[in-house]
Design a protein around this motif. Structure first.
Motif, mmCIF file in Angstrom:
data_model
loop_
_atom_site.group_PDB
_atom_site.id
_atom_site.type_symbol
_atom_site.label_atom_id
_atom_site.label_comp_id
_atom_site.label_asym_id
_atom_site.label_seq_id
_atom_site.Cartn_x
_atom_site.Cartn_y
_atom_site.Cartn_z
ATOM 1 N N LYS A 279 44.315 13.078 45.033
ATOM 2 C CA LYS A 279 44.957 12.869 43.735
ATOM 3 C C LYS A 279 44.973 11.382 43.427
ATOM 4 O O LYS A 279 45.303 10.574 44.293
ATOM 5 C CB LYS A 279 46.385 13.405 43.756
ATOM 6 N N ILE A 280 44.618 11.065 42.200
ATOM 7 C CA ILE A 280 44.636 9.674 41.747
ATOM 8 C C ILE A 280 45.745 9.553 40.708
ATOM 9 O O ILE A 280 45.760 10.309 39.726
ATOM 10 C CB ILE A 280 43.279 9.268 41.145
ATOM 11 N N PRO A 281 46.668 8.630 40.894
ATOM 12 C CA PRO A 281 47.778 8.519 39.942
ATOM 13 C C PRO A 281 47.343 7.874 38.623
ATOM 14 O O PRO A 281 46.282 7.269 38.529
ATOM 15 C CB PRO A 281 48.775 7.625 40.682
ATOM 16 N N PHE A 282 48.186 8.051 37.635
ATOM 17 C CA PHE A 282 48.030 7.353 36.361
ATOM 18 C C PHE A 282 48.493 5.923 36.625
ATOM 19 O O PHE A 282 49.688 5.644 36.663
ATOM 20 C CB PHE A 282 48.884 8.051 35.297
ATOM 21 N N GLU A 283 47.563 5.033 36.867
ATOM 22 C CA GLU A 283 47.850 3.682 37.371
ATOM 23 C C GLU A 283 47.241 2.659 36.422
ATOM 24 O O GLU A 283 46.047 2.710 36.127
ATOM 25 C CB GLU A 283 47.256 3.555 38.781
ATOM 26 N N ILE A 284 48.047 1.726 35.968
ATOM 27 C CA ILE A 284 47.599 0.724 34.996
ATOM 28 C C ILE A 284 46.434 -0.113 35.526
ATOM 29 O O ILE A 284 45.491 -0.409 34.794
ATOM 30 C CB ILE A 284 48.774 -0.172 34.525
ATOM 31 N N THR A 285 46.449 -0.456 36.793
ATOM 32 C CA THR A 285 45.373 -1.268 37.370
ATOM 33 C C THR A 285 44.039 -0.526 37.335
ATOM 34 O O THR A 285 43.006 -1.114 37.036
ATOM 35 C CB THR A 285 45.716 -1.670 38.819
ATOM 36 N N ILE A 286 44.069 0.766 37.626
ATOM 37 C CA ILE A 286 42.842 1.560 37.569
ATOM 38 C C ILE A 286 42.320 1.593 36.138
ATOM 39 O O ILE A 286 41.130 1.406 35.886
ATOM 40 C CB ILE A 286 43.074 2.985 38.107
ATOM 41 N N ARG A 287 43.209 1.816 35.171
ATOM 42 C CA ARG A 287 42.813 1.843 33.768
ATOM 43 C C ARG A 287 42.232 0.503 33.333
ATOM 44 O O ARG A 287 41.188 0.432 32.693
ATOM 45 C CB ARG A 287 44.005 2.227 32.887
ATOM 46 N N GLU A 288 42.891 -0.581 33.700
ATOM 47 C CA GLU A 288 42.387 -1.910 33.335
ATOM 48 C C GLU A 288 41.026 -2.176 33.963
ATOM 49 O O GLU A 288 40.125 -2.705 33.296
ATOM 50 C CB GLU A 288 43.398 -2.991 33.752
ATOM 51 N N ASN A 289 40.869 -1.836 35.227
ATOM 52 C CA ASN A 289 39.568 -2.027 35.881
ATOM 53 C C ASN A 289 38.471 -1.237 35.175
ATOM 54 O O ASN A 289 37.378 -1.752 34.944
ATOM 55 C CB ASN A 289 39.634 -1.637 37.358
ATOM 56 N N CYS A 290 38.756 0.009 34.838
ATOM 57 C CA CYS A 290 37.767 0.835 34.139
ATOM 58 C C CYS A 290 37.404 0.217 32.793
ATOM 59 O O CYS A 290 36.223 0.160 32.432
ATOM 60 C CB CYS A 290 38.293 2.254 33.934
ATOM 61 N N ASP A 291 38.395 -0.246 32.061
ATOM 62 C CA ASP A 291 38.139 -0.857 30.753
ATOM 63 C C ASP A 291 37.276 -2.108 30.868
ATOM 64 O O ASP A 291 36.528 -2.436 29.954
ATOM 65 C CB ASP A 291 39.452 -1.213 30.055
ATOM 66 N N GLN A 292 37.378 -2.798 31.999
ATOM 67 C CA GLN A 292 36.617 -4.029 32.214
ATOM 68 C C GLN A 292 35.320 -3.797 32.979
ATOM 69 O O GLN A 292 34.601 -4.736 33.296
ATOM 70 C CB GLN A 292 37.483 -5.048 32.959
ATOM 71 N N GLY A 293 35.025 -2.548 33.286
ATOM 72 C CA GLY A 293 33.800 -2.232 34.018
ATOM 73 C C GLY A 293 33.860 -2.588 35.491
ATOM 74 O O GLY A 293 32.831 -2.708 36.148
ATOM 75 N N LYS A 294 35.066 -2.723 36.017
ATOM 76 C CA LYS A 294 35.254 -3.053 37.432
ATOM 77 C C LYS A 294 35.494 -1.772 38.233
ATOM 78 O O LYS A 294 36.138 -0.856 37.757
ATOM 79 C CB LYS A 294 36.441 -3.997 37.617
ATOM 80 N N VAL A 295 34.984 -1.746 39.434
ATOM 81 C CA VAL A 295 35.122 -0.576 40.294
ATOM 82 C C VAL A 295 36.390 -0.738 41.146
ATOM 83 O O VAL A 295 36.452 -1.597 42.017
ATOM 84 C CB VAL A 295 33.874 -0.422 41.190
ATOM 85 N N SER A 296 37.372 0.124 40.894
ATOM 86 C CA SER A 296 38.660 0.005 41.588
ATOM 87 C C SER A 296 38.540 0.149 43.093
ATOM 88 O O SER A 296 39.249 -0.515 43.842
ATOM 89 C CB SER A 296 39.655 1.042 41.052
ATOM 90 N N VAL A 297 37.638 1.014 43.550
ATOM 91 C CA VAL A 297 37.513 1.227 44.991
ATOM 92 C C VAL A 297 37.064 -0.045 45.700
ATOM 93 O O VAL A 297 37.335 -0.235 46.884
ATOM 94 C CB VAL A 297 36.585 2.419 45.304
ATOM 95 N N ALA A 298 36.428 -0.943 44.979
ATOM 96 C CA ALA A 298 35.961 -2.198 45.581
ATOM 97 C C ALA A 298 36.858 -3.382 45.230
ATOM 98 O O ALA A 298 37.006 -4.292 46.038
ATOM 99 C CB ALA A 298 34.538 -2.503 45.120
ATOM 100 N N LYS B 262 42.710 1.419 46.710
ATOM 101 C CA LYS B 262 41.490 1.734 47.464
ATOM 102 C C LYS B 262 41.707 2.945 48.370
ATOM 103 O O LYS B 262 40.800 3.757 48.558
ATOM 104 C CB LYS B 262 41.060 0.533 48.313
ATOM 105 N N ASP B 263 42.906 3.082 48.909
ATOM 106 C CA ASP B 263 43.206 4.194 49.814
ATOM 107 C C ASP B 263 43.098 5.560 49.130
ATOM 108 O O ASP B 263 42.747 6.545 49.773
ATOM 109 C CB ASP B 263 44.589 4.031 50.445
ATOM 110 N N TYR B 264 43.399 5.635 47.825
ATOM 111 C CA TYR B 264 43.224 6.902 47.112
ATOM 112 C C TYR B 264 41.769 7.348 47.216
ATOM 113 O O TYR B 264 41.475 8.505 47.507
ATOM 114 C CB TYR B 264 43.586 6.774 45.633
ATOM 115 N N TYR B 265 40.867 6.426 46.958
ATOM 116 C CA TYR B 265 39.437 6.745 46.946
ATOM 117 C C TYR B 265 38.894 6.963 48.363
ATOM 118 O O TYR B 265 38.042 7.830 48.573
ATOM 119 C CB TYR B 265 38.662 5.641 46.233
ATOM 120 N N LYS B 266 39.398 6.197 49.308
ATOM 121 C CA LYS B 266 38.967 6.393 50.694
ATOM 122 C C LYS B 266 39.369 7.774 51.196
ATOM 123 O O LYS B 266 38.602 8.435 51.896
ATOM 124 C CB LYS B 266 39.573 5.308 51.594
#
Length: 115
Positions: A75-94, A101-105
């Motif tokens: 399960k991945i939470p509704f997380e502002i950092t994940i949303r911001e990373n996606c909007d900026q084209g950044k990969v949250s897992v990295a 990162k632990d959610y994705y791992k």
């Protein structure tokens, strides 16, 4: 290229779960292995109180996984950092903090177990 497995992503909302049910049946009918299900926007943790809120519902992903005998990968939470990373084209897992990162791992580990 042949498809070796699929990962299904949903949100906890019933309308999404209904769509996922149809997708699961399509993959089963076409003999595509379902590696598992990921629940996105699973919950929200308030930054000020650290309270957990299930904005879009709770428990529906577990029920669909039990019904179709597929693993719930994570399960991945509704997380502002994940949303911001996606909007900026950044990969949250990295690029995110270790907690994110632990959610994705965990999802990756569970996927390898299911294959």
């Amino acid at each position: 290229m042949p498809i070796s497995a699929t990962i299904i992503v949903t949100t906890p909302q019933m309308v999404s779960i209904d769509d996922v049910s149809r997708a699961i049946m399509m993959f089963k009918d076409t003999s595509v292995h379902i590696g598992g299900l990921v629940e996105n926007m699973s919950y929200f943790i308030a930054p000020d109180t650290k309270s957990k809120y299930y904005i879009f519902g709770r428990g529906n992903s577990e029920q669909i996984c039990q019904k179709y005998n597929i693993p719930l990968l994570g399960k991945i939470p509704f997380e502002i950092t994940i949303r911001e990373n996606c909007d900026q084209g950044k990969v949250s897992v990295a690029l995110a903090n270790d907690e994110i990162k632990d959610y994705y791992k965990g999802i990756t580990t569970n996927l390898f177990k299911s294959l």
